[in-house]
Design a protein around this motif. Structure first.
Motif, mmCIF file in Angstrom:
data_model
loop_
_atom_site.group_PDB
_atom_site.id
_atom_site.type_symbol
_atom_site.label_atom_id
_atom_site.label_comp_id
_atom_site.label_asym_id
_atom_site.label_seq_id
_atom_site.Cartn_x
_atom_site.Cartn_y
_atom_site.Cartn_z
ATOM 1 N N LEU A 139 0.760 -1.475 0.045
ATOM 2 C CA LEU A 139 0.043 0.030 -0.106
ATOM 3 C C LEU A 139 0.891 1.329 0.047
ATOM 4 O O LEU A 139 0.586 2.407 -0.249
ATOM 5 N N VAL A 140 2.088 1.210 0.128
ATOM 6 C CA VAL A 140 3.023 2.256 0.364
ATOM 7 C C VAL A 140 4.131 2.144 -0.520
ATOM 8 O O VAL A 140 4.432 3.309 -0.905
ATOM 9 N N PHE A 141 4.819 1.020 -0.793
ATOM 10 C CA PHE A 141 5.881 1.166 -1.712
ATOM 11 C C PHE A 141 5.613 0.062 -2.820
ATOM 12 O O PHE A 141 4.747 -0.513 -2.990
ATOM 13 N N TYR A 142 6.629 0.620 -3.846
ATOM 14 C CA TYR A 142 6.528 -0.260 -5.253
ATOM 15 C C TYR A 142 7.064 -1.685 -4.928
ATOM 16 O O TYR A 142 7.742 -1.947 -4.112
ATOM 17 N N PRO A 143 6.682 -2.494 -5.734
ATOM 18 C CA PRO A 143 6.933 -3.996 -5.706
ATOM 19 C C PRO A 143 8.568 -4.309 -5.424
ATOM 20 O O PRO A 143 8.815 -5.098 -4.535
ATOM 21 N N ASP A 144 9.533 -3.452 -6.108
ATOM 22 C CA ASP A 144 10.720 -3.665 -5.705
ATOM 23 C C ASP A 144 11.236 -3.593 -4.356
ATOM 24 O O ASP A 144 12.056 -4.129 -3.773
ATOM 25 N N ALA A 145 10.927 -2.479 -3.765
ATOM 26 C CA ALA A 145 11.039 -1.986 -2.294
ATOM 27 C C ALA A 145 10.633 -3.138 -1.454
ATOM 28 O O ALA A 145 11.245 -3.467 -0.659
ATOM 29 N N VAL A 146 9.271 -3.485 -1.820
ATOM 30 C CA VAL A 146 8.633 -4.405 -0.794
ATOM 31 C C VAL A 146 9.595 -5.507 -1.028
ATOM 32 O O VAL A 146 9.728 -6.500 0.195
ATOM 33 N N GLU A 147 10.032 -6.242 -2.098
ATOM 34 C CA GLU A 147 10.722 -7.433 -2.163
ATOM 35 C C GLU A 147 12.003 -7.353 -1.381
ATOM 36 O O GLU A 147 12.566 -8.321 -0.735
ATOM 37 N N GLU A 148 12.768 -6.235 -1.547
ATOM 38 C CA GLU A 148 14.029 -5.859 -0.993
ATOM 39 C C GLU A 148 13.766 -5.950 0.347
ATOM 40 O O GLU A 148 14.531 -6.730 1.266
ATOM 41 N N TRP A 149 12.717 -5.347 0.856
ATOM 42 C CA TRP A 149 12.599 -5.341 2.504
ATOM 43 C C TRP A 149 12.552 -6.723 3.054
ATOM 44 O O TRP A 149 12.881 -6.939 4.043
ATOM 45 N N LEU A 150 11.557 -7.501 2.371
ATOM 46 C CA LEU A 150 11.184 -8.948 2.817
ATOM 47 C C LEU A 150 12.276 -9.714 2.773
ATOM 48 O O LEU A 150 12.517 -10.488 3.777
ATOM 49 N N GLU A 151 13.018 -9.651 1.791
ATOM 50 C CA GLU A 151 14.210 -10.760 1.565
ATOM 51 C C GLU A 151 15.417 -10.336 2.548
ATOM 52 O O GLU A 151 15.869 -11.178 2.828
ATOM 53 N N GLU A 152 15.590 -8.966 2.862
ATOM 54 C CA GLU A 152 16.580 -8.619 4.050
ATOM 55 C C GLU A 152 16.076 -8.726 5.438
ATOM 56 O O GLU A 152 16.847 -9.266 6.206
ATOM 57 N N ASN A 153 14.828 -8.665 5.721
ATOM 58 C CA ASN A 153 14.417 -8.678 7.061
ATOM 59 C C ASN A 153 13.550 -9.704 7.742
ATOM 60 O O ASN A 153 13.237 -10.056 8.766
ATOM 61 N N VAL A 154 13.085 -10.483 6.818
ATOM 62 C CA VAL A 154 11.975 -11.625 6.794
ATOM 63 C C VAL A 154 12.375 -12.935 6.435
ATOM 64 O O VAL A 154 12.485 -13.971 7.133
ATOM 65 N N LEU A 155 13.088 -12.908 5.238
ATOM 66 C CA LEU A 155 13.238 -14.302 4.834
ATOM 67 C C LEU A 155 14.448 -15.159 5.456
ATOM 68 O O LEU A 155 14.256 -16.266 5.478
ATOM 69 N N PRO A 156 15.508 -14.444 5.954
ATOM 70 C CA PRO A 156 16.531 -15.236 6.768
ATOM 71 C C PRO A 156 15.794 -16.018 7.901
ATOM 72 O O PRO A 156 16.056 -17.280 7.968
ATOM 73 N N SER A 157 14.915 -15.324 8.828
ATOM 74 C CA SER A 157 14.153 -16.052 9.688
ATOM 75 C C SER A 157 13.572 -17.023 9.007
ATOM 76 O O SER A 157 13.407 -18.263 9.786
ATOM 77 N N MET A 158 12.731 -16.955 8.118
ATOM 78 C CA MET A 158 11.780 -17.819 7.452
ATOM 79 C C MET A 158 12.796 -19.219 7.003
ATOM 80 O O MET A 158 12.240 -20.363 7.353
ATOM 81 N N GLN A 159 13.762 -18.806 6.405
ATOM 82 C CA GLN A 159 14.746 -19.885 5.967
ATOM 83 C C GLN A 159 15.316 -20.870 6.872
ATOM 84 O O GLN A 159 15.275 -21.972 7.006
ATOM 85 N N ARG A 160 15.659 -20.070 8.230
ATOM 86 C CA ARG A 160 16.059 -21.118 9.531
ATOM 87 C C ARG A 160 15.045 -21.859 9.951
ATOM 88 O O ARG A 160 15.445 -23.064 10.298
ATOM 89 N N LEU A 161 13.646 -21.237 9.906
ATOM 90 C CA LEU A 161 12.861 -22.049 10.535
ATOM 91 C C LEU A 161 12.179 -23.356 9.723
ATOM 92 O O LEU A 161 12.014 -24.532 10.169
ATOM 93 N N GLN A 162 12.437 -23.056 8.344
ATOM 94 C CA GLN A 162 12.125 -24.081 7.189
ATOM 95 C C GLN A 162 13.289 -24.935 7.370
ATOM 96 O O GLN A 162 12.942 -26.339 7.295
ATOM 97 N N GLY A 163 14.551 -24.708 7.422
ATOM 98 C CA GLY A 163 15.614 -25.631 7.643
ATOM 99 C C GLY A 163 15.381 -26.545 8.940
ATOM 100 O O GLY A 163 15.656 -27.577 8.895
ATOM 101 N N LEU A 164 14.977 -25.797 10.206
ATOM 102 C CA LEU A 164 14.598 -26.675 11.190
ATOM 103 C C LEU A 164 13.616 -27.727 11.064
ATOM 104 O O LEU A 164 13.748 -28.867 11.577
ATOM 105 N N LEU A 165 12.422 -27.201 10.299
ATOM 106 C CA LEU A 165 11.250 -28.422 10.192
ATOM 107 C C LEU A 165 11.897 -29.420 9.270
ATOM 108 O O LEU A 165 11.706 -30.373 9.239
#
Length: 395
Positions: free
Chosen positions: A348-374
């Motif tokens: 709602l606030v940012f263009y798609p490339d900024a959203v993708e960058e923010w999620l990949e840097e701030n959310v994806l690492p934690s998600m990948q650790r959790l998925q690896g654990l599972l």
């Protein structure tokens, strides 16, 4: 210590199932134990004992040789330390039941920690272990037969059938196996008295304990490693055991371990308080009720049972999978839902490339650790042939 303690026997527990020391190191610390007031050792060999014959597969890669065991006993004598070996015979049987040759003797097929008490082969197995250990410990006054934390007792198919008959109980099942093991010790090694951890007997009614025959066969070791143990409650428990027929009791405190699954250094204050409270227990009951005290030192308390080392080698205990997997799945579901909501808000606030960058840097690492654990948990939970590698310990 020996001049101010009510305990006749003062044992230091050596837990060899995790990071066992070399004999050369034991030669250095045995004199220290003696100087500090200890007069005995409780040695829990597990897979470090040089089992022979059909039990040879129980040996760890660097198990002590028979000559090294004899050297340990010699070093103990030089420091005036009486050696009491400990052989697990019911619970904590992972180092035995992980092997394909003995996996059929598990109480529950998935878990290698508890022995099936209904199989004649089970008693033959622990009897052979006891005989080999005492064969190298000739003249030992005591043998500790373990029997603590018998998880999943009564959950196997044979146990469930037995429990449905004639109003049998898990307490009877436990007492029956203890009686059989202790009777083997006394029959084959009449000069040796069995010791037994007390936790599986604490809640059994007095009348049932009294008529079981167990009080005449073993000496109980009451263990409590808390810094705030209830002294009055412990004295009452001792009185209960005495009324049931247990004439000689022991205590067990802890000098390390037993305070959590991730301890790099022992919390000294916790253990000192635990020792001090056991001294109060000893001073609060009838004189000479407690034969001695075991200062336990549990191994494998650094990163617990699910460390990167264990995960890379798929050495994960099934019990840990049972505890961790449901929580991890629930956490992943909550994370996934939150990420979807977050992504929608960002768009709602940012263009798609900024959203993708923010999620990949701030959310994806934690998600990948959790998925690896599972992924590791799923691999550990998949049906596999019994292991022949190192045993992940449950403490």
């Amino acid at each position: 210590m020996s001049g101010s303690t009510p305990f006749k026997m003062r044992l230091v527990h050596l837990d060899l199932k995790g990071a066992p020391p070399k004999v050369s190191y034991l030669s250095e610390i045995f004199p220290l134990f003696h100087d500090l007031g200890a007069n005995g050792l409780l040695i829990e060999y597990e897979d470090m004992f040089p089992y022979e014959g059909h039990l040879q597969l129980l040996r760890a890669k660097h198990a002590y040789s028979p000559s090294e065991v004899k050297e340990i006993l010699h070093l103990a004598r030089l420091s005036e330390l009486e050696v009491i070996p400990l052989v697990q015979t019911f619970g904590h049987m992972e180092f035995v039941l992980k092997h394909a040759a003995f996996a059929h003797l598990r109480e529950v097929a998935l878990f290698p920690n508890t022995l099936n008490p209904h199989e004649a082969e089970s008693l033959a197995l622990v009897g052979a272990m006891i005989d080999q250990v005492l064969g190298l410990h000739g003249g030992s006054s005591w043998l500790h037969i373990g029997c603590d934390e018998v998880y999943h007792l009564g959950e196997g198919a044979a146990s469930r059938r037995w429990l449905e008959q004639e109003q049998h109980s898990k307490a009877q099942l436990c007492l029956s196996h203890v009686r059989a093991v202790a009777s083997h010790v006394l029959a084959r090694h009449p000069g040796t008295t069995p010791l037994l951890w007390d936790d599986m007997l604490r809640d059994i009614p007095k009348d049932q304990l009294a008529v079981s025959g167990v009080p005449q066969l073993v000496e109980l070791v009451l263990w409590d490693y808390r810094a705030d143990l209830d002294i009055h409650d412990k004295v009452l428990l001792m009185e209960k055991y005495r009324e049931c027929g247990f004439l000689r009791l022991w205590a067990a405190s802890a000098f390390k371990g037993a305070t959590g699954a991730s301890q790099a250094l022992p919390p000294i204050e916790h253990h000192l308080r635990n020792h001090a409270q056991w001294l109060q227990v000893a001073g609060s009951g009838p004189a000479d009720t407690l034969q001695g005290i075991v200062l336990t030192g549990w191994q494998r308390y650094v990163t617990g049972w699910f460390s990167p080392y264990h995960r890379r080698r798929n050495l994960i205990h099934p019990v840990m999978v049972q505890h961790i997997q449901p929580e991890a799945l629930s956490l992943l579901a909550r994370w996934s839902s939150l990420v979807q909501e977050l992504e929608a808000a960002l768009q709602l606030v940012f263009y798609p490339d900024a959203v993708e960058e923010w999620l990949e840097e701030n959310v994806l690492p934690s998600m990948q650790r959790l998925q690896g654990l599972l992924q590791d948990l799923s691999q550990a939970a998949a049906p596999q042939p019994p292991s022949t590698g190192p045993t992940p310990d449950t403490g």
